[in-house]
Every structure is written in C-alpha cells, then in structure tokens.
Design a protein around this motif. Structure first.
Motif, short mmCIF file in Angstrom:
data_model
loop_
_atom_site.label_atom_id
_atom_site.label_comp_id
_atom_site.label_asym_id
_atom_site.label_seq_id
_atom_site.Cartn_x
_atom_site.Cartn_y
_atom_site.Cartn_z
N ALA A 23 16.77 10.41 38.92
CA ALA A 23 16.92 9.12 38.22
C ALA A 23 17.56 8.09 39.15
O ALA A 23 17.19 6.91 39.14
CB ALA A 23 17.78 9.31 36.97
N VAL A 24 18.50 8.54 39.98
CA VAL A 24 19.17 7.63 40.93
C VAL A 24 18.15 7.14 41.95
O VAL A 24 18.06 5.93 42.23
CB VAL A 24 20.35 8.36 41.62
N GLU A 25 17.36 8.07 42.49
CA GLU A 25 16.36 7.69 43.50
C GLU A 25 15.33 6.73 42.91
O GLU A 25 14.93 5.76 43.55
CB GLU A 25 15.66 8.94 44.05
N GLU A 26 14.90 7.00 41.68
CA GLU A 26 13.91 6.12 41.03
C GLU A 26 14.47 4.72 40.83
O GLU A 26 13.78 3.72 41.02
CB GLU A 26 13.48 6.71 39.69
N ALA A 27 15.74 4.64 40.44
CA ALA A 27 16.37 3.32 40.22
C ALA A 27 16.42 2.54 41.53
O ALA A 27 16.10 1.35 41.58
CB ALA A 27 17.77 3.49 39.64
N ILE A 28 16.80 3.21 42.60
CA ILE A 28 16.91 2.54 43.91
C ILE A 28 15.53 2.10 44.40
O ILE A 28 15.38 1.00 44.95
CB ILE A 28 17.61 3.46 44.93
N GLN A 36 18.77 -2.61 48.34
CA GLN A 36 19.14 -1.47 47.48
C GLN A 36 20.41 -1.73 46.67
O GLN A 36 20.60 -1.15 45.61
CB GLN A 36 19.31 -0.19 48.31
N ALA A 37 21.27 -2.64 47.17
CA ALA A 37 22.51 -2.94 46.44
C ALA A 37 22.21 -3.45 45.04
O ALA A 37 23.04 -3.34 44.13
CB ALA A 37 23.36 -3.94 47.21
N SER A 38 20.99 -4.00 44.84
CA SER A 38 20.62 -4.49 43.50
C SER A 38 20.55 -3.37 42.48
O SER A 38 20.54 -3.63 41.27
CB SER A 38 19.26 -5.20 43.56
N ALA A 39 20.51 -2.14 42.94
CA ALA A 39 20.45 -1.00 42.00
C ALA A 39 21.83 -0.67 41.43
O ALA A 39 21.97 0.28 40.67
CB ALA A 39 19.86 0.23 42.69
N VAL A 40 22.82 -1.47 41.75
CA VAL A 40 24.18 -1.15 41.29
C VAL A 40 24.26 -1.06 39.76
O VAL A 40 24.91 -0.15 39.22
CB VAL A 40 25.23 -2.15 41.86
#
Ligand code: FES
Length: 177
Positions: A23-28, A36-40
C-alpha cells in the motif's frame, strides 16, 4: 475544541514499521519521479489506520525516512489537518462540523450534546472534536463518527446516536433527521 496533540508523551512507541508495504509503494507510485514527498498525506493515513486511529511520532519519522524529507515537514502536515490524530483517541471519534452552514443550523448545540454524552461514557469510548466543513453542508448540521457521516442532526438525535454507540449498536450512517 483543541485537537489532541502530543509529540513527546511516553506512550509513543520507539519504532514504527508499515505492515502493508505494498500500500505504501502504491501510494508513492501515484506521484511523478522526484515528487515522492507528495505521498506524505496518504502515508500518514495508512499509518493512522494501522495504529488504532492515531499517528505516533515514530510513524512520522518513518514516513520522513521513506520519503527523504525532514521529519519536521511531516509533523507540519500531520498537525495541520484535523483528519490526523497525533495522540490516542476513543473508539469512536465524533467529529462535529462547526463551519458556518452547520453553525447557522445549530452545530454548537449538537456538539454540546455530544460532549455531554461523551463525558458520561466510559473512558476511551468517545473523543469529540470540532472540525471544519465535512462536505455535506446542505444537510447541516453534520457529524462524522469514524468513517460514517450523520446529517440533519438535532441535540436530541445526536444524544440518541451517542447512546446507540455506547451500547455497541452501529447505527446506519446517513440522514438521521
Ligand atoms: S459546513 Fe458543515 S458540512 Fe459543510
């Protein structure tokens, strides 16, 4: 109403690891290379879901590491939005909209009814907070309890809702007028 906020208390775990790495990888991956910081925000949300509906500092530090950003930037985002809880909260998070359309339709009285019911309930059951617009202004006043929205409330129907939740009955979300 003040948002629970404490980055230093001793209930903070020393470390945090995401249980769902996919889920983390998909969000990034939703953001362009170098951004990638936008995935915060999605990562904060995943951490909160994983950790009893609140985000410990260790999780924010882990997010900062994953996104290669200074931890303070993650703290800034997490402390700005009311959707993120930075301290343990009750089993039911009762979020009362206090923005103008809800306020004009009596949200202060609805919130007072919720706060009164929460004060009489067992510890750890309810956390009542005031939030900004929940996006259902035409059905003001509005409450959100965990993931469900309740619309067109009065102090009496809010009390009734709190009583059902206290008994462990999960009322159907929607217009409770
Ligand atoms: S103002 Fe309360 S839902 Fe929009």
């Amino acid at each position: 109403m003040k948002k629970p906020y404490d980055l230093t208390a001793d209930y903070q775990p020393a470390a945090f690891t995401f249980a769902n790495k996919k889920a983390v990888e998909e969000a990034i991956a939703r953001y362009p290379e170098g951004q990638q910081a936008s995935a915060v925000m999605p990562l904060l949300w995943i951490a909160q879901r994983q950790h009893d509906n609140w985000i410990p500092r260790a999780a924010m530090d882990e997010i900062a590491k994953i996104l290669s950003m200074p931890p303070v930037k993650v703290y800034e985002v997490a402390s700005f939005y009311t959707m993120y809880n930075l301290a343990p909260i009750g089993r039911y998070h009762v979020q009362c909209c206090g923005t103008t359309p809800c306020w004009l339709r009596g949200s202060e009285r609805v919130m007072a009814a919720c706060a009164e019911a929460a004060a009489r309930a067992p510890d750890g059951l309810f956390t009542v907070s005031e939030v900004e617009c929940l996006g259902a202004c035409t059905a003001a006043p509005v409450l959100q309890v965990n993931d469900d929205t309740y619309e067109g409330l009065t102090p009496a129907s809010a009390k009734e809702l709190m009583a059902l939740l206290e008994q462990g009955i999960d009322p159907k979300a929607g217009d409770k007028q």
